[in-house]
Write a protein that holds these residues in place. Structure first.
Motif, PDB file in Angstrom:
ATOM      1  N   ASP A 323      69.230  20.015   6.481  1.00 34.06           N
ATOM      2  CA  ASP A 323      69.424  19.028   5.419  1.00 34.06           C
ATOM      3  C   ASP A 323      70.677  19.336   4.601  1.00 34.06           C
ATOM      4  O   ASP A 323      71.467  18.433   4.290  1.00 34.06           O
ATOM      5  CB  ASP A 323      68.205  18.993   4.501  1.00 34.06           C
ATOM      6  CG  ASP A 323      66.959  18.445   5.199  1.00 34.06           C
ATOM      7  OD1 ASP A 323      67.107  17.809   6.256  1.00 34.06           O
ATOM      8  OD2 ASP A 323      65.847  18.679   4.680  1.00 34.06           O
ATOM      9  N   LYS A 326      73.806  18.677   6.786  1.00 33.35           N
ATOM     10  CA  LYS A 326      74.072  17.246   6.935  1.00 33.35           C
ATOM     11  C   LYS A 326      74.688  16.665   5.664  1.00 33.35           C
ATOM     12  O   LYS A 326      75.575  15.800   5.725  1.00 33.35           O
ATOM     13  CB  LYS A 326      72.771  16.520   7.272  1.00 33.35           C
ATOM     14  CG  LYS A 326      72.905  15.015   7.467  1.00 33.35           C
ATOM     15  CD  LYS A 326      73.704  14.693   8.721  1.00 33.35           C
ATOM     16  CE  LYS A 326      73.734  13.198   8.966  1.00 33.35           C
ATOM     17  NZ  LYS A 326      74.522  12.854  10.186  1.00 33.35           N
ATOM     18  N   ASP A 367      59.656  19.964  18.433  1.00 31.78           N
ATOM     19  CA  ASP A 367      59.706  19.004  17.324  1.00 31.78           C
ATOM     20  C   ASP A 367      60.986  19.135  16.511  1.00 31.78           C
ATOM     21  O   ASP A 367      61.542  18.137  16.037  1.00 31.78           O
ATOM     22  CB  ASP A 367      58.497  19.198  16.413  1.00 31.78           C
ATOM     23  CG  ASP A 367      57.176  18.930  17.136  1.00 31.78           C
ATOM     24  OD1 ASP A 367      57.227  18.337  18.237  1.00 31.78           O
ATOM     25  OD2 ASP A 367      56.125  19.317  16.602  1.00 31.78           O
ATOM     26  N   GLU A 370      63.815  17.211  17.973  1.00 36.70           N
ATOM     27  CA  GLU A 370      63.679  15.769  17.751  1.00 36.70           C
ATOM     28  C   GLU A 370      64.038  15.414  16.313  1.00 36.70           C
ATOM     29  O   GLU A 370      64.600  14.344  16.046  1.00 36.70           O
ATOM     30  CB  GLU A 370      62.256  15.332  18.092  1.00 36.70           C
ATOM     31  CG  GLU A 370      61.948  15.473  19.587  1.00 36.70           C
ATOM     32  CD  GLU A 370      60.509  15.171  19.922  1.00 36.70           C
ATOM     33  OE1 GLU A 370      60.280  14.547  20.972  1.00 36.70           O
ATOM     34  OE2 GLU A 370      59.609  15.565  19.137  1.00 36.70           O
ATOM     35  N   ARG A 371      63.706  16.307  15.381  1.00 37.00           N
ATOM     36  CA  ARG A 371      64.067  16.066  13.980  1.00 37.00           C
ATOM     37  C   ARG A 371      65.584  16.010  13.826  1.00 37.00           C
ATOM     38  O   ARG A 371      66.116  15.128  13.138  1.00 37.00           O
ATOM     39  CB  ARG A 371      63.494  17.180  13.099  1.00 37.00           C
ATOM     40  CG  ARG A 371      63.756  17.000  11.609  1.00 37.00           C
ATOM     41  CD  ARG A 371      63.302  18.231  10.832  1.00 37.00           C
ATOM     42  NE  ARG A 371      63.215  17.974   9.399  1.00 37.00           N
ATOM     43  CZ  ARG A 371      64.236  18.025   8.553  1.00 37.00           C
ATOM     44  NH1 ARG A 371      65.444  18.323   9.005  1.00 37.00           N
ATOM     45  NH2 ARG A 371      64.052  17.794   7.262  1.00 37.00           N
ATOM     46  N   GLU A 373      67.787  15.228  16.075  1.00 38.78           N
ATOM     47  CA  GLU A 373      68.288  13.996  16.694  1.00 38.78           C
ATOM     48  C   GLU A 373      68.153  12.812  15.744  1.00 38.78           C
ATOM     49  O   GLU A 373      69.050  11.962  15.664  1.00 38.78           O
ATOM     50  CB  GLU A 373      67.546  13.735  18.006  1.00 38.78           C
ATOM     51  CG  GLU A 373      67.930  14.688  19.126  1.00 38.78           C
ATOM     52  CD  GLU A 373      67.204  14.368  20.411  1.00 38.78           C
ATOM     53  OE1 GLU A 373      66.053  13.882  20.345  1.00 38.78           O
ATOM     54  OE2 GLU A 373      67.782  14.615  21.487  1.00 38.78           O
ATOM     55  N   ARG A 374      67.047  12.758  15.019  1.00 41.44           N
ATOM     56  CA  ARG A 374      66.869  11.661  14.051  1.00 41.44           C
ATOM     57  C   ARG A 374      67.888  11.753  12.923  1.00 41.44           C
ATOM     58  O   ARG A 374      68.299  10.731  12.359  1.00 41.44           O
ATOM     59  CB  ARG A 374      65.443  11.687  13.495  1.00 41.44           C
ATOM     60  CG  ARG A 374      64.369  11.302  14.506  1.00 41.44           C
ATOM     61  CD  ARG A 374      63.037  11.062  13.816  1.00 41.44           C
ATOM     62  NE  ARG A 374      62.496  12.245  13.186  1.00 41.44           N
ATOM     63  CZ  ARG A 374      61.702  13.138  13.781  1.00 41.44           C
ATOM     64  NH1 ARG A 374      61.362  12.956  15.060  1.00 41.44           N
ATOM     65  NH2 ARG A 374      61.241  14.180  13.134  1.00 41.44           N
ATOM     66  N   GLN A 375      68.308  12.977  12.593  1.00 43.40           N
ATOM     67  CA  GLN A 375      69.306  13.162  11.539  1.00 43.40           C
ATOM     68  C   GLN A 375      70.731  12.940  12.030  1.00 43.40           C
ATOM     69  O   GLN A 375      71.666  12.885  11.230  1.00 43.40           O
ATOM     70  CB  GLN A 375      69.209  14.580  10.954  1.00 43.40           C
ATOM     71  CG  GLN A 375      68.001  14.838  10.094  1.00 43.40           C
ATOM     72  CD  GLN A 375      68.032  16.245   9.527  1.00 43.40           C
ATOM     73  OE1 GLN A 375      67.700  17.212  10.201  1.00 43.40           O
ATOM     74  NE2 GLN A 375      68.457  16.355   8.272  1.00 43.40           N
ATOM     75  N   GLY A 376      70.897  12.845  13.339  1.00 43.85           N
ATOM     76  CA  GLY A 376      72.243  12.726  13.890  1.00 43.85           C
ATOM     77  C   GLY A 376      72.979  14.046  13.950  1.00 43.85           C
ATOM     78  O   GLY A 376      74.215  14.087  13.878  1.00 43.85           O
ATOM     79  N   HIS A 445      67.050  19.581  24.091  1.00 43.99           N
ATOM     80  CA  HIS A 445      68.155  18.616  24.060  1.00 43.99           C
ATOM     81  C   HIS A 445      69.404  19.225  23.433  1.00 43.99           C
ATOM     82  O   HIS A 445      70.226  18.509  22.841  1.00 43.99           O
ATOM     83  CB  HIS A 445      67.768  17.341  23.320  1.00 43.99           C
ATOM     84  CG  HIS A 445      66.700  16.549  24.008  1.00 43.99           C
ATOM     85  ND1 HIS A 445      66.167  15.393  23.482  1.00 43.99           N
ATOM     86  CD2 HIS A 445      66.040  16.733  25.194  1.00 43.99           C
ATOM     87  CE1 HIS A 445      65.235  14.917  24.297  1.00 43.99           C
ATOM     88  NE2 HIS A 445      65.143  15.711  25.338  1.00 43.99           N
TER      89      HIS A 445
END
Length: 782
Positions: A323, A326, A367, A370-371, A373-376, A445
Motif C-alpha cells: 500500500d 503504491k 492470495d 492476487e491482491r 494484481e488488483r492493485q496493479g 504470477h
C-alpha cells in the motif's frame, strides 16, 4: 539486408556496415569491412577473424583450420527478444584434423545496426580431451593506427571499490577489458565488444602486422586459476578471482571431453563516425534492441533491508508495504529472502510458505499475489537457484546433485547459513530447478526473479568455466519458457556475469550499499553510474534508493541520481512521512519521461566522483536530454560542461526539473561547444536539468510568399542520407541541408493551402517522416 554465400566468397551487410569474406583453398579471410555511410574501409586484405589455441597450437581460419561449410540465412527468432527480428547471418564451419576439432562461427547483423555479432563454438570430435588456451573471439587486421581505448567494467560493489579500468594507448597493448575502441584521429573508426564476463582473463589488445594493426578481443584463460568463495575474500577492494602468479606458465585452460561442445562466447564489431560518442551510442542501441530482453523500466521496492532474512515477511505485513509503495508510485514489489519455507520449502526445494502466504480459496494462486494484481503491482521473487540448504528435501534425496567436494563444504559451514551449491551440469538437477521455477511462477504470477548468490566453483568433472556455462544456459532456458518474466542478476558479491553477459539476461542488483571507508553514499552511487557510462545503459544498474540516508543528505538530493539507475527502494516506504510527497513527485516525473531517461548516458565530467568534486551525467541524446549534476565538496558553485550528441541546428530550452525554473535557451551547437554553465549554490546538493528542443516551427507565416522552405527533422542528431518530398501529393525536388534539414520549393503552387510530406532515411537506416501545412498568398515564381 544482404547475407549470401557463393563458391568463393560471402557477404553480410545492411546498408550501414558490410563484411566480405574470400574463400581460397579451404581458407577464409575477411577481405573487406566497411562503414557504408562514410565509405571507410577498416580491414586490410586477408584479415583473419579469430584465433584459437588447441593443445598448445595456435590456429586460425587461414592458418591450420580448413573451411568445410559456409551458409547464409535468417537469424532464428528468440521469444525472449522479439526486437531481434529480421536479422541475417553467415555461418562458417571449420575443421582441425589433429586433434579432430570442429569450430563454428556464426555472424549476425540486424537492419539499421552498425554492429555485427559473432558467436564461437568448439566441438571435440576426437577420442580424447582437448585443451583450449588463448583465443581471440573477434579480430580485424586494420590500417587504423590511432589511439586505442580499452575499458574494463566491473561490479561486485560489496568487496570492490573501483569499477572501471581505463587505458588509452597509441602503440601495441594487451589489457584486461571488454570494450576496445580505435579512432582514425578524425572521429571515425571501429569498436570491439567482448561478451565474456569481467575477469583478468578477458582481454583486449592490438599487435602490429604488415600495413597496420591486428585489433582483437578474446580470452587468456591461463591468467586465472579459478574462483574463490567470496566469504574468504578479504579485505575490501579485492575480487574473487584467483590469479595465476606464474602466468604465462601453467594456469587454467578450457577442457573439452570427447563428443562435447563448448560455447566460447559472443563478441561484436562495430563502426562509428561523427565523433567518439557515436561508438557507445551505436553499441547501446544494439544492446537494447537485439541483445537484451525487453524491460518494463519499472520502479521497485525490495524487502531485503527493511526486513532482513525474511523478518516480518508475511501476507499481512507485506500488504501494508504494498500500500505504501503504491501510494508513491512503485510498480513492482520484490519479496526477497524469506518468502520460501514450510514443508519442502527450503532453498533447493523452492515453495512459498503456505503459513505466511496462504491460498485460502484453493485456486492455485496465493492470495497475496492476487491482491497485488488488483492493485496493479507486479510481484517479484528472490531466488538463489545455484544454492541449496542442507536440510532441503532436494539435497537429502539427491546428495549427488551437489558440487563435490567444494559445494558440500559450504553446507557444513555455519557462517554460510548451511548453504551449499549445486553442480548445475547435471540434467536431473536442471529439470528439477526448471520445474520449481515453473511451479512458483504459476502459483504467484510473479513477473520478475531476482537471481542471487550465483556462486560456483569447480566440481569433480566440471571446472568453474563449465559451471559458468551451465548457469547461463539454465537462465536462457528460463527466459525461453517465460519470456514475459524479467530476470535480475545480483552482481554485488559474486561478480559472475557482469557486464554484458549480465545485460543480456536483464537488469542487475549492482550496489549492495556496503560503503567503503571515506566514501559517502552520494559519491558511491554517482561513481557506480559514472563508471559504467556510456557503454552500459544505466537503467540496468540497480542502486539501493533511500537506504540509510546519512545526516545532511535529503531525498531531493538523492532522487535525481536514482532516476538514472534502476530505481529500487530499500527503505521502508511506510516510514517516509513528509518525504513521501517528494518521492511521489520524482516518480511521477520519471514515469512521464521514462524513455528519455533509459537510453544512452554520457559522463560530462572526467574526474572520478570518488574525489568529492563535481559530477555531471547526461541521460539521453537528440531532442530531449537530462543532466544530473552533483556538487559534493567542490569549492566552486559553477561548473561548465559540454553536452553530447545534440542536434547542432536545433534550439534547446533548459530548465530546472524540480522547480520548473527556465534557465535559458541555446542552440545545440552552443551547448556542445562553449557548453552550459551549471550552478549549485549549496555544497552537497544535487539538481536535475531538462534540456529539450524547442517545438519545430510550423513553417512560413499564415500567409506566405516564400518560394521554398527548409524542414528540420527530429533525427536525434543523426545525419539525413536521403529524402523525398511531395506537395499536395506531387513529387518535388529536395535538397539536404546540414545534418537534418530538407529544403523543398513551392514553385508554381498557390495561392491557397498546400500539404507537404517529407520522408527521409538517416545514415543508420532509420526512417523519418513528417507532414506540414502552409497557406501561400500567391503562386511561387517558376
Amino acid at each position: 539486408m544482404q547475407g549470401s554465400v557463393s563458391s568463393g566468397a560471402a557477404v553480410l551487410g545492411n546498408g550501414v556496415v558490410e563484411r566480405r569474406w574470400t574463400f581460397t583453398a579451404g581458407q577464409a579471410t575477411t577481405s573487406s569491412w566497411r562503414d557504408l555511410v562514410t565509405g571507410g574501409q577498416w580491414a586490410l586484405p586477408r584479415s583473419e577473424d579469430f584465433s584459437l589455441t588447441v593443445d598448445g597450437r595456435t590456429v586460425g581460419p587461414a592458418s591450420g583450420l580448413t573451411l568445410v561449410e559456409a551458409r547464409a540465412g535468417s537469424v532464428a527468432v528468440d521469444r525472449a527478444r522479439p526486437g531481434a527480428a529480421g536479422g541475417r547471418q553467415v555461418v562458417l564451419r571449420f575443421r582441425l584434423d589433429a586433434p579432430r576439432v570442429e569450430v563454428t562461427r556464426s555472424y549476425a547483423l540486424f537492419p539499421g545496426s552498425a554492429v555485427m555479432a559473432v558467436g564461437t563454438t568448439v566441438r571435440n570430435e576426437s577420442g580424447s580431451t582437448v585443451q583450449i588456451g588463448d583465443h581471440a573471439l573477434e579480430q580485424l587486421d586494420t590500417p587504423l593506427g590511432g589511439e586505442g581505448e580499452v575499458r574494463a567494467l566491473q561490479a561486485g560493489a560489496t568487496y570492490q571499490l573501483e569499477h572501471l579500468q581505463l587505458h588509452r594507448e597509441r602503440a601495441g597493448f594487451d589489457h584486461e577489458g571488454e570494450i576496445l575502441r580505435v579512432d582514425d584521429g578524425r572521429g571515425a573508426g571501429i569498436f570491439l565488444i567482448n561478451g565474456r564476463r569481467s575477469a583478468p582473463s578477458t582481454r583486449a589488445g592490438r599487435t602490429p602486422v604488415a600495413g597496420g594493426w591486428r585489433t582483437w578481443v578474446g580470452a587468456q584463460p591461463q591468467r586465472e586459476l579459478g574462483m574463490a568463495p567470496i566469504l574468504i575474500v578479504r579485505p575490501q577492494s579485492q575480487s574473487n578471482r584467483i590469479l595465476n602468479p606464474l602466468w604465462p606458465i601453467a594456469g587454467h585452460v578450457r577442457r573439452i571431453g570427447p563428443g562435447n561442445q563448448v560455447d566460447l562466447g559472443r563478441a561484436w564489431l562495430g563502426a562509428y563516425h561523427g565523433g567518439a560518442d557515436a561508438a557507445p551510442a551505436a553499441w547501446v542501441r544494439e544492446l537494447q534492441e537485439h541483445v537484451m530482453p525487453p524491460l518494463p523500466g519499472d520502479v521497485q521496492q525490495n524487502t531485503f533491508h527493511p526486513f532482513p532474512d525474511g523478518e516480518d515477511s508475511n501476507e499481512r505485513a507485506m500488504a501494508t508495504v504494498a500500500d505504501a509503495a503504491k501510494a508513491v508510485g512503485v510498480e513492482t514489489l520484490v519479496l526477497d529472502d524469506g518468502w520460501q519455507g514450510g514443508p519442502g520449502g527450503l532453498a533447493g526445494d523452492w515453495r512459498m510458505d503456505p503459513a505466511r502466504y496462504p491460498d485460502r480459496d484453493g485456486d492455485g494462486v496465493v492470495d497475496f499475489a492476487e491482491r497485488l494484481e488488483r492493485q496493479g503491482i507486479r510481484l517479484g521473487l528472490w531466488m538463489q537457484l545455484a544454492l541449496f540448504h542442507r536440510d532441503s528435501d532436494a539435497f537429502r534425496q539427491h546428495p549427488q546433485w551437489a558440487c563435490a567436494p567444494l559445494g558440500l563444504v559450504g553446507a557444513a559451514v555455519e557462517d554460510y547459513n548451511g548453504l551449499g551449491f549445486w553442480d548445475l551440469n547435471q540434467p536431473q538437477l536442471r529439470a528439477h530447478l526448471l520445474s520449481a521455477v515453473d511451479r512458483i511462477l504459476a502459483q504467484t504470477h510473479a513477473r520478475e526473479l531476482k537471481l542471487d548468490n550465483m556462486t560456483w566453483m569447480g566440481c569433480v568433472g566440471h571446472d568453474f568455466e563449465d559451471m559458468h556455462d551451465a548457469w547461463l544456459s539454465l537462465v536462457r532456458e528460463i527466459q525461453r519458457r517465460h519470456p514475459d518474466v524479467v530476470l535480475q542478476s545480483d552482481e554485488t558479491v559474486d561478480m559472475r556475469t557482469w557486464p554484458f553477459e549480465s545485460a543480456a539476461i536483464g537488469p542487475s542488483w549492482f550496489e549492495d550499499d556496503h560503503l567503503h571507508d571515506g566514501v559517502g553514499l552520494v559519491a558511491n552511487h554517482l561513481y557506480d553510474l559514472w563508471s559504467q557510462a556510456p557503454w552500459m545503459p544505466l537503467s540496468l544498474v540497480g542502486l539501493p534508493a533511500l537506504h540509510d540516508l546519512p545526516d545532511g543528505v535529503s531525498v531531493r538530493d538523492v532522487m535525481p541520481i536514482e532516476l538514472l539507475a534502476r530505481t529500487t527502494f530499500w527503505a521502508d516506504l511506510r516510514k517516509l512521512g513528509r518525504d513521501a510527497a517528494e518521492v511521489r513527485w520524482w516518480l511521477r516525473y520519471r514515469a512521464e519521461h521514462r524513455q528519455a531517461l533509459t537510453g544512452i548516458s554520457h559522463p560530462l565530467t572526467d574526474e572520478s566522483p570518488l574525489g568529492e568534486g563535481w559530477t555531471v551525467l547526461q541521460a539521453g541524446d537528440g531532442r530531449e536530454v537530462h543532466l544530473v549534476a552533483a556538487r559534493q565538496q567542490a569549492p566552486a558553485a559553477i561548473r561548465t560542461v559540454r553536452l553530447r550528441r545534440l542536434d547542432p541546428q536545433l534550439r534547446y530550452a533548459v530548465r530546472d526539473v524540480r522547480s520548473g525554473q527556465a534557465l535559458g535557451a541555446w542552440s545545440g551547437a552552443e551547448l556542445m561547444g562553449p557548453g552550459l554553465r551549471v550552478r549549485i549554490d549549496r555544497v552537497g546538493a544535487t539538481r536535475m536539468l531538462a534540456v529539450v528542443a524547442a517545438p519545430e516551427p510550423s513553417g512560413p507565416p499564415p500567409c506566405s510568399s516564400t518560394r521554398r522552405v527548409t524542414i528540420h527533422l527530429g533525427t536525434g542528431g543523426r545525419r539525413v542520407r536521403s529524402a523525398r518530398a511531395t506537395v499536395n501529393g506531387r513529387r518535388v525536388p529536395t535538397r539536404i541541408v546540414g545534418r537534418n534539414g530538407v529544403r523543398i520549393a513551392f514553385d508554381g503552387r498557390g495561392p491557397g493551402r498546400v500539404r507537404v510530406r517529407v520522408q527521409a532515411r538517416t545514415v543508420d537506416g532509420r526512417g523519418q517522416a513528417t507532414t506540414r501545412r502552409y497557406r501561400l498568398c500567391r503562386p511561387g515564381r517558376r
